[in-house]
Design a protein around this motif. Structure first.
Motif, PDB file in Angstrom:
ATOM      1  N   MET A 249       0.820  -1.230   0.000  1.00  0.00           N
ATOM      2  CA  MET A 249       0.000   0.000   0.000  1.00  0.00           C
ATOM      3  C   MET A 249       0.853   1.280   0.000  1.00  0.00           C
ATOM      4  SD  MET A 249      -3.705   0.300   1.705  1.00  0.00           S
ATOM      5  CE  MET A 249      -3.650  -1.241   2.392  1.00  0.00           C
ATOM      6  N   ILE A 250       2.186   1.069   0.021  1.00  0.00           N
ATOM      7  CA  ILE A 250       3.066   2.245   0.106  1.00  0.00           C
ATOM      8  C   ILE A 250       2.894   3.147  -1.106  1.00  0.00           C
ATOM      9  CG2 ILE A 250       5.447   2.996   0.361  1.00  0.00           C
ATOM     10  CD1 ILE A 250       5.926  -0.069   1.123  1.00  0.00           C
ATOM     11  N   TRP A 251       2.882   2.499  -2.274  1.00  0.00           N
ATOM     12  CA  TRP A 251       2.786   3.298  -3.505  1.00  0.00           C
ATOM     13  C   TRP A 251       1.495   4.122  -3.519  1.00  0.00           C
ATOM     14  CZ3 TRP A 251      -1.386   2.358  -6.669  1.00  0.00           C
ATOM     15  CH2 TRP A 251      -2.055   1.155  -6.474  1.00  0.00           C
ATOM     16  N   LEU A 252       0.418   3.532  -2.979  1.00  0.00           N
ATOM     17  CA  LEU A 252      -0.859   4.255  -2.961  1.00  0.00           C
ATOM     18  C   LEU A 252      -0.777   5.471  -2.036  1.00  0.00           C
ATOM     19  CD1 LEU A 252      -3.772   4.521  -3.775  1.00  0.00           C
ATOM     20  CD2 LEU A 252      -4.387   2.786  -2.113  1.00  0.00           C
ATOM     21  N   LYS A 253      -0.135   5.259  -0.886  1.00  0.00           N
ATOM     22  CA  LYS A 253       0.033   6.376   0.048  1.00  0.00           C
ATOM     23  C   LYS A 253       0.899   7.475  -0.580  1.00  0.00           C
ATOM     24  CE  LYS A 253      -0.740   3.953   4.371  1.00  0.00           C
ATOM     25  NZ  LYS A 253      -0.151   3.474   5.625  1.00  0.00           N
ATOM     26  N   LEU A 254       1.918   7.039  -1.336  1.00  0.00           N
ATOM     27  CA  LEU A 254       2.780   8.028  -1.989  1.00  0.00           C
ATOM     28  C   LEU A 254       2.020   8.803  -3.063  1.00  0.00           C
ATOM     29  CD1 LEU A 254       6.100   5.995  -2.243  1.00  0.00           C
ATOM     30  CD2 LEU A 254       5.704   7.996  -0.822  1.00  0.00           C
ATOM     31  N   LYS A 255       1.136   8.092  -3.784  1.00  0.00           N
ATOM     32  CA  LYS A 255       0.326   8.766  -4.811  1.00  0.00           C
ATOM     33  C   LYS A 255      -0.602   9.780  -4.145  1.00  0.00           C
ATOM     34  CE  LYS A 255       1.794   6.249  -8.206  1.00  0.00           C
ATOM     35  NZ  LYS A 255       3.115   6.718  -8.503  1.00  0.00           N
ATOM     36  N   LEU A 256      -1.180   9.378  -3.023  1.00  0.00           N
ATOM     37  CA  LEU A 256      -2.082  10.295  -2.317  1.00  0.00           C
ATOM     38  C   LEU A 256      -1.313  11.504  -1.791  1.00  0.00           C
ATOM     39  CD1 LEU A 256      -4.286   7.684  -0.452  1.00  0.00           C
ATOM     40  CD2 LEU A 256      -5.119   9.364  -2.082  1.00  0.00           C
ATOM     41  N   ARG A 257      -0.079  11.233  -1.350  1.00  0.00           N
ATOM     42  CA  ARG A 257       0.737  12.345  -0.865  1.00  0.00           C
ATOM     43  C   ARG A 257       1.037  13.330  -2.007  1.00  0.00           C
ATOM     44  NH1 ARG A 257       6.226  11.039   2.244  1.00  0.00           N
ATOM     45  NH2 ARG A 257       4.822   9.932   3.608  1.00  0.00           N
ATOM     46  N   LYS A 258       1.257  12.747  -3.196  1.00  0.00           N
ATOM     47  CA  LYS A 258       1.527  13.581  -4.374  1.00  0.00           C
ATOM     48  C   LYS A 258       0.290  14.435  -4.698  1.00  0.00           C
ATOM     49  CE  LYS A 258       2.986  12.902  -9.127  1.00  0.00           C
ATOM     50  NZ  LYS A 258       2.993  11.887 -10.161  1.00  0.00           N
ATOM     51  N   LEU A 259      -0.865  13.772  -4.634  1.00  0.00           N
ATOM     52  CA  LEU A 259      -2.123  14.484  -4.902  1.00  0.00           C
ATOM     53  C   LEU A 259      -2.326  15.603  -3.876  1.00  0.00           C
ATOM     54  CD1 LEU A 259      -4.777  14.628  -6.509  1.00  0.00           C
ATOM     55  CD2 LEU A 259      -5.709  12.870  -5.028  1.00  0.00           C
TER      56      LEU A 259
ATOM     57  N   SER B 133      11.960   9.606   2.406  1.00  0.00           N
ATOM     58  CA  SER B 133      10.507   9.627   2.561  1.00  0.00           C
ATOM     59  C   SER B 133       9.914   8.250   2.273  1.00  0.00           C
ATOM     60  CB  SER B 133       9.941  10.682   1.615  1.00  0.00           C
ATOM     61  OG  SER B 133       8.593  10.498   1.454  1.00  0.00           O
ATOM     62  N   GLU B 134      10.392   7.605   1.198  1.00  0.00           N
ATOM     63  CA  GLU B 134       9.874   6.286   0.833  1.00  0.00           C
ATOM     64  C   GLU B 134      10.231   5.235   1.871  1.00  0.00           C
ATOM     65  OE1 GLU B 134      10.643   5.062  -3.194  1.00  0.00           O
ATOM     66  OE2 GLU B 134       9.980   6.997  -3.944  1.00  0.00           O
ATOM     67  N   GLU B 135      11.474   5.319   2.362  1.00  0.00           N
ATOM     68  CA  GLU B 135      11.907   4.356   3.380  1.00  0.00           C
ATOM     69  C   GLU B 135      11.071   4.493   4.642  1.00  0.00           C
ATOM     70  OE1 GLU B 135      16.610   3.733   2.278  1.00  0.00           O
ATOM     71  OE2 GLU B 135      16.064   4.772   4.123  1.00  0.00           O
ATOM     72  N   ARG B 136      10.850   5.743   5.034  1.00  0.00           N
ATOM     73  CA  ARG B 136      10.077   5.998   6.250  1.00  0.00           C
ATOM     74  C   ARG B 136       8.657   5.471   6.067  1.00  0.00           C
ATOM     75  NH1 ARG B 136      10.959  11.120   6.598  1.00  0.00           N
ATOM     76  NH2 ARG B 136       8.989  11.784   5.733  1.00  0.00           N
ATOM     77  N   GLN B 137       8.098   5.768   4.887  1.00  0.00           N
ATOM     78  CA  GLN B 137       6.742   5.338   4.583  1.00  0.00           C
ATOM     79  C   GLN B 137       6.637   3.814   4.598  1.00  0.00           C
ATOM     80  OE1 GLN B 137       4.015   7.624   3.776  1.00  0.00           O
ATOM     81  NE2 GLN B 137       3.063   5.731   4.379  1.00  0.00           N
ATOM     82  N   GLU B 138       7.685   3.146   4.046  1.00  0.00           N
ATOM     83  CA  GLU B 138       7.685   1.700   3.977  1.00  0.00           C
ATOM     84  C   GLU B 138       7.721   1.089   5.379  1.00  0.00           C
ATOM     85  OE1 GLU B 138      10.653   0.262   1.332  1.00  0.00           O
ATOM     86  OE2 GLU B 138      10.145  -1.829   1.688  1.00  0.00           O
ATOM     87  N   MET B 139       8.580   1.660   6.217  1.00  0.00           N
ATOM     88  CA  MET B 139       8.696   1.143   7.588  1.00  0.00           C
ATOM     89  C   MET B 139       7.389   1.343   8.347  1.00  0.00           C
ATOM     90  SD  MET B 139      12.493   1.873   9.005  1.00  0.00           S
ATOM     91  CE  MET B 139      12.578   3.600   8.603  1.00  0.00           C
ATOM     92  N   GLU B 140       6.822   2.541   8.184  1.00  0.00           N
ATOM     93  CA  GLU B 140       5.555   2.836   8.864  1.00  0.00           C
ATOM     94  C   GLU B 140       4.459   1.894   8.392  1.00  0.00           C
ATOM     95  OE1 GLU B 140       6.202   7.621   9.522  1.00  0.00           O
ATOM     96  OE2 GLU B 140       4.640   6.925   8.195  1.00  0.00           O
ATOM     97  N   ASP B 141       4.467   1.663   7.101  1.00  0.00           N
ATOM     98  CA  ASP B 141       3.446   0.805   6.511  1.00  0.00           C
ATOM     99  C   ASP B 141       3.561  -0.621   7.014  1.00  0.00           C
ATOM    100  OD1 ASP B 141       1.499   1.705   4.636  1.00  0.00           O
ATOM    101  OD2 ASP B 141       2.070  -0.044   3.457  1.00  0.00           O
ATOM    102  N   ARG B 142       4.818  -1.096   7.082  1.00  0.00           N
ATOM    103  CA  ARG B 142       5.047  -2.456   7.536  1.00  0.00           C
ATOM    104  C   ARG B 142       4.593  -2.606   8.990  1.00  0.00           C
ATOM    105  NH1 ARG B 142      10.931  -4.005   6.273  1.00  0.00           N
ATOM    106  NH2 ARG B 142      10.406  -3.320   4.194  1.00  0.00           N
TER     107      ARG B 142
END
Lengths: 205, 163
Positions: free
Chosen positions: A1-11, A158-167
């Motif tokens: 779900m990381i990529w989705l969160k990143l897309k939403l962050r972009k939006l 940012s991606e690493e942090r998001q990935e860790m949080e997501d996991r």
């Protein structure tokens, strides 16, 4: 779900209001209706402040002017003063190699301001170019390279942090679902769920 | 009062603007006009604001009413929850198709049920905390998190193979 969160962050970042708009609206609301912030300064303090301010102005005024003004460029009588402050600034505040590049970019921008100032005030181009010190010779590639590296670093972090949080969130959510169905006392379930929710809230923070 | 309002303004301007922006066809000018209107109303009513009601809930109620009025003035009868993520602009032209990926995401969000879309919007676009979402739903934070997680899974399904 990381990529989705990143897309939403972009939006989210794409839908950010324009800074000029938010500042202008705030100004209009707070000053246009006579609601400007009130700063309480006593008369005595104001009078005591005056000589101190004057001394400070006399003491550091020239240096500040030399440092801040784009009219002080190479060849100007105050330029050694400016270079001295810059050298001190570089030594004290920009020690690491990364910070040195940052400072180089900053200095580059300052030299560019000086050149622009000289052009605006009618100095011949050849004279201007001769006045430009070595910092100005930094290549665009170096600046671009620095900015690219900086951007990539931020993205990666940012991606690493998001990935860790997501996991962490997924593990806790799975655990939460198990606890919801586990054959345990209701008050125990509530306690555990409370603890899980606390951890989840920490991830959110 | 002025300083307090300034803090209040700084805290909520982004979320209010985004809330409006996604409900007026991503038209920046319209969103700015409405946001100005919302904060002007908030400013005028600020001395009557009851902190117990919650800052975000208060300003969002004003925002919601202004958006409803905006559509009513345009003689478009709409359900406020259904106008989220409108992809068609005021002149009937598509306004958010410049970037296909973003457009696909918006379209997928449009497929979600309004309460699901609202959860994702609040959490990931407007910056609500789960506690704030829970308060607005009258539920516990844990429940809000679970529902948001489910909505995200659903959105992910809609987007499978498209992004």
């Amino acid at each position: 779900m990381i990529w989705l969160k990143l897309k939403l962050r972009k939006l989210k970042s794409e839908s950010k209001p324009d800074k000029t708009f938010t500042i202008a609206l705030k100004h209009e609301l707070l000053t246009g209706k006579g609601q400007a912030p009130v700063y309480r300064t006593t008369v005595i303090f104001r009078y005591a402040l005056a000589p101190i301010a004057l001394a400070l102005i006399l003491g550091v005024g020239t240096t500040s002017y030399a440092y801040a003004s784009p009219s002080v460029c190479n060849g100007n009588i105050l330029f050694p003063l400016k270079s001295g402050v810059e050298h001190m600034e570089r030594t004290v505040f920009y020690a690491s190699p990364q910070a040195q590049v940052k400072y180089q970019v900053k200095t580059f921008a300052r030299r560019a301001d000086e050149v622009n100032y000289a052009i605006d005030h009618g100095a011949p181009a050849i004279v201007i170019l001769r006045k430009v010190p070595e910092e100005f010779t930094i290549t665009k590639q170096r600046i671009a390279g620095y900015r690219k590296a900086q951007h990539e670093e931020e993205e990666r972090e940012s991606e690493e942090r998001q990935e860790m949080e997501d996991r962490a969130e997924n593990i806790l959510m799975d655990f939460r679902r198990k606890i919801e169905k586990a054959p345990i006392e209701e008050h125990e379930r509530e306690q555990v769920l409370f603890l899980i929710d606390q951890r989840l809230a920490q991830i959110e923070d | 009062m002025a300083l307090d309002f300034a803090t209040f303004y700084d805290k909520h301007i982004d979320a209010v603007y985004r809330f409006v922006y996604f409900r007026v066809g991503q038209k920046r000018e319209v969103a700015e006009d409405l946001t100005s209107d919302i904060f002007t109303s908030a400013f005028e009513a600020f001395d009557r604001f009851d902190p117990e009601r919650g800052e975000k809930a208060w300003i969002m109620t004003i925002a919601r009413n202004k958006v409803i009025n905006h559509w009513r003035d345009r003689k478009d009868s709409v359900d406020i929850d259904d106008v989220a993520f409108i992809l068609v602009g005021e002149e009937g032209m598509e306004t958010a198709m410049q970037r296909e990926e973003t457009a696909t995401l918006k379209a997928a969000m449009d497929k979600l049920k309004p309460p699901e879309r609202s959860l994702i919007e609040k959490k990931y676009l407007l910056g609500y905390r789960y506690e704030e979402i829970a308060t607005s739903l009258g539920k516990k934070a844990g429940a809000a998190r679970v529902e948001t997680h489910r909505a995200m899974k659903k959105l992910k399904e809609y987007l499978r193979g498209k992004i």
